[in-house]
Design a protein around this motif. Structure first.
Motif, PDB file in Angstrom:
ATOM      1  N   MET A 129    -103.972  52.645 -12.598  1.00  9.57           N
ATOM      2  CA  MET A 129    -103.930  53.897 -13.358  1.00  9.57           C
ATOM      3  C   MET A 129    -105.245  54.674 -13.172  1.00  9.57           C
ATOM      4  O   MET A 129    -105.250  55.879 -12.944  1.00  9.57           O
ATOM      5  CB  MET A 129    -103.741  53.548 -14.846  1.00  9.57           C
ATOM      6  CG  MET A 129    -103.080  54.634 -15.666  1.00  9.57           C
ATOM      7  SD  MET A 129    -103.066  54.202 -17.425  1.00  9.57           S
ATOM      8  CE  MET A 129    -101.767  53.004 -17.491  1.00  9.57           C
ATOM      9  N   TYR A 130    -106.373  53.950 -13.257  1.00  8.42           N
ATOM     10  CA  TYR A 130    -107.685  54.599 -13.127  1.00  8.42           C
ATOM     11  C   TYR A 130    -107.931  55.066 -11.686  1.00  8.42           C
ATOM     12  O   TYR A 130    -108.486  56.144 -11.465  1.00  8.42           O
ATOM     13  CB  TYR A 130    -108.812  53.666 -13.576  1.00  8.42           C
ATOM     14  CG  TYR A 130    -110.140  54.387 -13.668  1.00  8.42           C
ATOM     15  CD1 TYR A 130    -110.338  55.363 -14.646  1.00  8.42           C
ATOM     16  CD2 TYR A 130    -111.169  54.145 -12.771  1.00  8.42           C
ATOM     17  CE1 TYR A 130    -111.532  56.066 -14.733  1.00  8.42           C
ATOM     18  CE2 TYR A 130    -112.376  54.839 -12.849  1.00  8.42           C
ATOM     19  CZ  TYR A 130    -112.552  55.802 -13.834  1.00  8.42           C
ATOM     20  OH  TYR A 130    -113.724  56.502 -13.920  1.00  8.42           O
ATOM     21  N   LEU A 131    -107.500  54.251 -10.733  1.00  6.61           N
ATOM     22  CA  LEU A 131    -107.676  54.639  -9.327  1.00  6.61           C
ATOM     23  C   LEU A 131    -106.949  55.951  -9.034  1.00  6.61           C
ATOM     24  O   LEU A 131    -107.467  56.819  -8.335  1.00  6.61           O
ATOM     25  CB  LEU A 131    -107.149  53.531  -8.402  1.00  6.61           C
ATOM     26  CG  LEU A 131    -108.025  52.274  -8.289  1.00  6.61           C
ATOM     27  CD1 LEU A 131    -107.251  51.130  -7.659  1.00  6.61           C
ATOM     28  CD2 LEU A 131    -109.286  52.560  -7.472  1.00  6.61           C
ATOM     29  N   GLN A 132    -105.732  56.103  -9.605  1.00  5.56           N
ATOM     30  CA  GLN A 132    -104.943  57.311  -9.321  1.00  5.56           C
ATOM     31  C   GLN A 132    -105.390  58.504 -10.164  1.00  5.56           C
ATOM     32  O   GLN A 132    -105.561  59.604  -9.641  1.00  5.56           O
ATOM     33  CB  GLN A 132    -103.458  57.019  -9.569  1.00  5.56           C
ATOM     34  CG  GLN A 132    -102.856  56.087  -8.513  1.00  5.56           C
ATOM     35  CD  GLN A 132    -101.419  55.705  -8.835  1.00  5.56           C
ATOM     36  OE1 GLN A 132    -100.520  56.519  -8.729  1.00  5.56           O
ATOM     37  NE2 GLN A 132    -101.206  54.459  -9.238  1.00  5.56           N
ATOM     38  N   GLN A 133    -105.585  58.284 -11.479  1.00  8.97           N
ATOM     39  CA  GLN A 133    -105.894  59.420 -12.362  1.00  8.97           C
ATOM     40  C   GLN A 133    -107.394  59.716 -12.452  1.00  8.97           C
ATOM     41  O   GLN A 133    -107.796  60.857 -12.585  1.00  8.97           O
ATOM     42  CB  GLN A 133    -105.344  59.140 -13.764  1.00  8.97           C
ATOM     43  CG  GLN A 133    -103.828  59.094 -13.804  1.00  8.97           C
ATOM     44  CD  GLN A 133    -103.301  58.754 -15.189  1.00  8.97           C
ATOM     45  OE1 GLN A 133    -103.877  59.129 -16.196  1.00  8.97           O
ATOM     46  NE2 GLN A 133    -102.205  58.010 -15.237  1.00  8.97           N
ATOM     47  N   GLY A 134    -108.221  58.656 -12.395  1.00 14.46           N
ATOM     48  CA  GLY A 134    -109.658  58.842 -12.559  1.00 14.46           C
ATOM     49  C   GLY A 134    -110.389  59.088 -11.244  1.00 14.46           C
ATOM     50  O   GLY A 134    -111.368  59.819 -11.192  1.00 14.46           O
ATOM     51  N   MET A 135    -109.893  58.431 -10.175  1.00 13.37           N
ATOM     52  CA  MET A 135    -110.593  58.546  -8.888  1.00 13.37           C
ATOM     53  C   MET A 135    -109.785  59.332  -7.862  1.00 13.37           C
ATOM     54  O   MET A 135    -110.178  59.447  -6.701  1.00 13.37           O
ATOM     55  CB  MET A 135    -110.907  57.137  -8.359  1.00 13.37           C
ATOM     56  CG  MET A 135    -111.795  56.360  -9.343  1.00 13.37           C
ATOM     57  SD  MET A 135    -112.135  54.659  -8.844  1.00 13.37           S
ATOM     58  CE  MET A 135    -113.386  54.923  -7.609  1.00 13.37           C
ATOM     59  N   ALA A 136    -108.593  59.828  -8.304  1.00 14.86           N
ATOM     60  CA  ALA A 136    -107.753  60.735  -7.498  1.00 14.86           C
ATOM     61  C   ALA A 136    -107.348  60.168  -6.142  1.00 14.86           C
ATOM     62  O   ALA A 136    -107.334  60.865  -5.134  1.00 14.86           O
ATOM     63  CB  ALA A 136    -108.461  62.076  -7.319  1.00 14.86           C
ATOM     64  N   VAL A 137    -107.011  58.857  -6.107  1.00 14.30           N
ATOM     65  CA  VAL A 137    -106.481  58.287  -4.852  1.00 14.30           C
ATOM     66  C   VAL A 137    -104.951  58.264  -4.942  1.00 14.30           C
ATOM     67  O   VAL A 137    -104.375  58.331  -6.026  1.00 14.30           O
ATOM     68  CB  VAL A 137    -107.035  56.853  -4.567  1.00 14.30           C
ATOM     69  CG1 VAL A 137    -108.551  56.847  -4.576  1.00 14.30           C
ATOM     70  CG2 VAL A 137    -106.506  55.838  -5.558  1.00 14.30           C
TER      71      VAL A 137
END
Length: 497
Positions: A305-313
């Motif tokens: 979740m953080y990789l996609q929403q927080g780090m935009a991957v």
């Protein structure tokens, strides 16, 4: 090719060698892998599925909640099923449900049909998991069990961990239906292999079926899994923990579970024999497995979740970041099994839990600017640590049980793994949301992208603090682990005959 177990150790080992161990293991492990892969494979597809199937976040969550709910209801009664139906009957039924569910999902034109398919798949997995454990306990002598349980560890850990990575690759090139089309042939191969080589190895005692116990078990475990899953998915209408539905199901679940436990301890032939808890290493092993599953499943939800929403991957990149750790964890499980057979569980478990605690501490400092290579390395070390804890704790615990407790011990362990998954993810998501809300309350412009990102980061860090506390509790419990002596268990088992 039915073989019965004798009292004497020599006879037991001779009997064990008559089993065609490789094809039996292959059939069980392949179907177990695909079943557990299906548990998490849809996670990365939920967001696109909302648009494609025209449903909201609360509705789409049922594809995961419904699956966990069926496991939470069926796995507790698996101990009873293992004593009523032959190994071949249960294996065949499990595969028929899995194949039917996978085929329906691959063809599903709507959300309702896909949900029915997920329920069918869950029935198959719920029947298979305890059967797989019970079969290993019977066909392998205690001194070789570590390596065999390591292979189960490979399946239980690697399959759900690889689900998002593999389905991310599929979604990058094909439609979501292919997640199921690709799974189907593996189930068919497992079924054929099982029908050809799997003997009936369980002893059928056909205990009396206590309907009240089954009702209490269904309400208890079902209520807890549903309550926590709904709270983690923000409840029926976004109410979270304050939703009347969540509160009611959790209260019903806890009361029913309490009544179920009292009833089991007072019965001569219980559905789930809770007297297994009087064996201390079984209880300690169970606690460690429970904590590990909470840590794995909560971090497996929060990190992508953080990789996609927080780090935009992209979803594919998020899946690939988690792949090296998941692969290594799977391949290390059999290695840890052999180390367990040779050296025992104590130092493996203590070192493993220490490594996990250090990694989770590092995760609490995660930022949008954290290099991806750092996250990959942290995940690798975490999964190595988990592999050092899970299999040795599980095998050592089950080794202490006399043979008549095998169906009950495996049912208890598999049930609590499902419950721990629901609790871990629900609490992690709630802590994440609460941390995010608390941060945004303290800033002047909560709607600005910078503050939204900083709030989300704060929530994620809080969720990892929760996982770190679990790891420290696990480390404390690990200090009490002792190796179960082979001789004492065999004496226990032969004295039953």
């Amino acid at each position: 090719m039915e073989a019965s177990m004798k009292a004497g150790t020599g006879e037991k080992q001779q009997e064990t060698q008559q089993y065609k161990v490789f094809p039996i293991l292959f059939a069980m492990l392949l179907s177990g892998f695909i079943g557990l892969f299906g548990e998490t494979a849809l996670n990365v597809a939920l967001t696109p599925l909302m648009g494609l199937l025209e449903v909201g976040p609360t509705t789409i969550q049922w594809l995961t909640t419904g699956y966990l709910l069926v496991l939470g209801i069926l796995v507790p009664v698996s101990g009873l099923l293992l004593q009523w139906f032959t190994t071949r009957q249960l294996f065949t039924t499990s595969l028929v449900f899995s194949i039917a569910g996978t085929l329906v999902a691959a063809l599903a034109p709507s959300f309702e049909v896909l949900l029915i398919a997920r329920v069918l798949q869950a029935v198959g997995t719920a029947l298979l998991l305890p059967l797989m454990f019970n079969t290993i306990l019977v066909i392998f002598p205690i001194e070789k069990r570590g390596a065999a349980m390591g292979l189960i560890g490979l399946v239980i850990m690697f399959a759900p961990a690889s689900g998002p990575s593999i389905s991310g690759l599929i979604l990058a090139n094909l439609s979501w239906h292919w997640i199921f089309w690709i799974s189907l042939p593996f189930f068919l191969i497992s079924l054929v292999c099982g029908l050809l080589f799997l003997p009936n190895i369980s002893t059928l005692t056909k205990p009396k079926i206590d309907v009240l116990s089954i009702v209490l078990s269904t309400l208890g475990f079902g209520g807890i899994v549903y309550g926590f899953s709904s709270a983690g998915g923000h409840g029926e209408a976004g109410g979270g923990w304050t939703s009347p539905v969540v509160i009611a199901t959790l209260v019903i679940g806890i009361v029913a579970l309490l009544l179920f436990s009292i009833r089991q301890l007072s019965m001569k032939e219980p559905v789930m024999d809770l007297r297994a808890f009087k064996y201390p290493m079984f209880t300690i092993g169970l606690l460690l497995v429970f904590i590990c599953m909470m840590m794995i499943l909560s971090s497996m939800l929060v990190l992508p979740m953080y990789l996609q929403q927080g780090m935009a991957v992209t979803p594919l990149t998020a899946g690939l970041v988690l792949l090296p750790g998941s692969l290594l964890n799977g391949f290390l499980s059999p290695v840890m099994g052999r180390l367990f057979d040779k050296f025992g569980p104590r130092w493996l478990v203590i070192i493993g839990m220490s490594v996990v605690a250090i990694v989770l501490y590092l995760y609490t400092t995660i930022e949008p600017t954290t290099p991806l290579i750092n996250i990959i390395m942290m995940h690798v070390f975490m999964m190595v640590g988990i592999s050092m804890v899970m299999m040795p704790a599980q095998t050592n615990g089950l080794n202490q049980l006399p043979r008549q407790y095998y169906p009950h011990g495996t049912a208890i362990m598999n049930t609590l793994q499902q419950v721990s998954g629901a609790i871990g993810t629900a609490v992690a998501v709630s802590i994440l949301s609460a941390g995010q809300a608390r941060y945004l309350k303290g800033v002047d412009n909560p709607q600005s992208p910078e503050n939204m990102l900083a709030g989300f980061t704060s929530g994620v860090q809080n969720a990892f603090v929760f996982a770190l506390i679990l790891a420290l509790i696990g480390l404390l419990i690990a200090l009490f682990v002792k190796r179960v002596k082979v001789g004492s268990v065999e004496k226990q088992q032969s004295s039953m005959h």
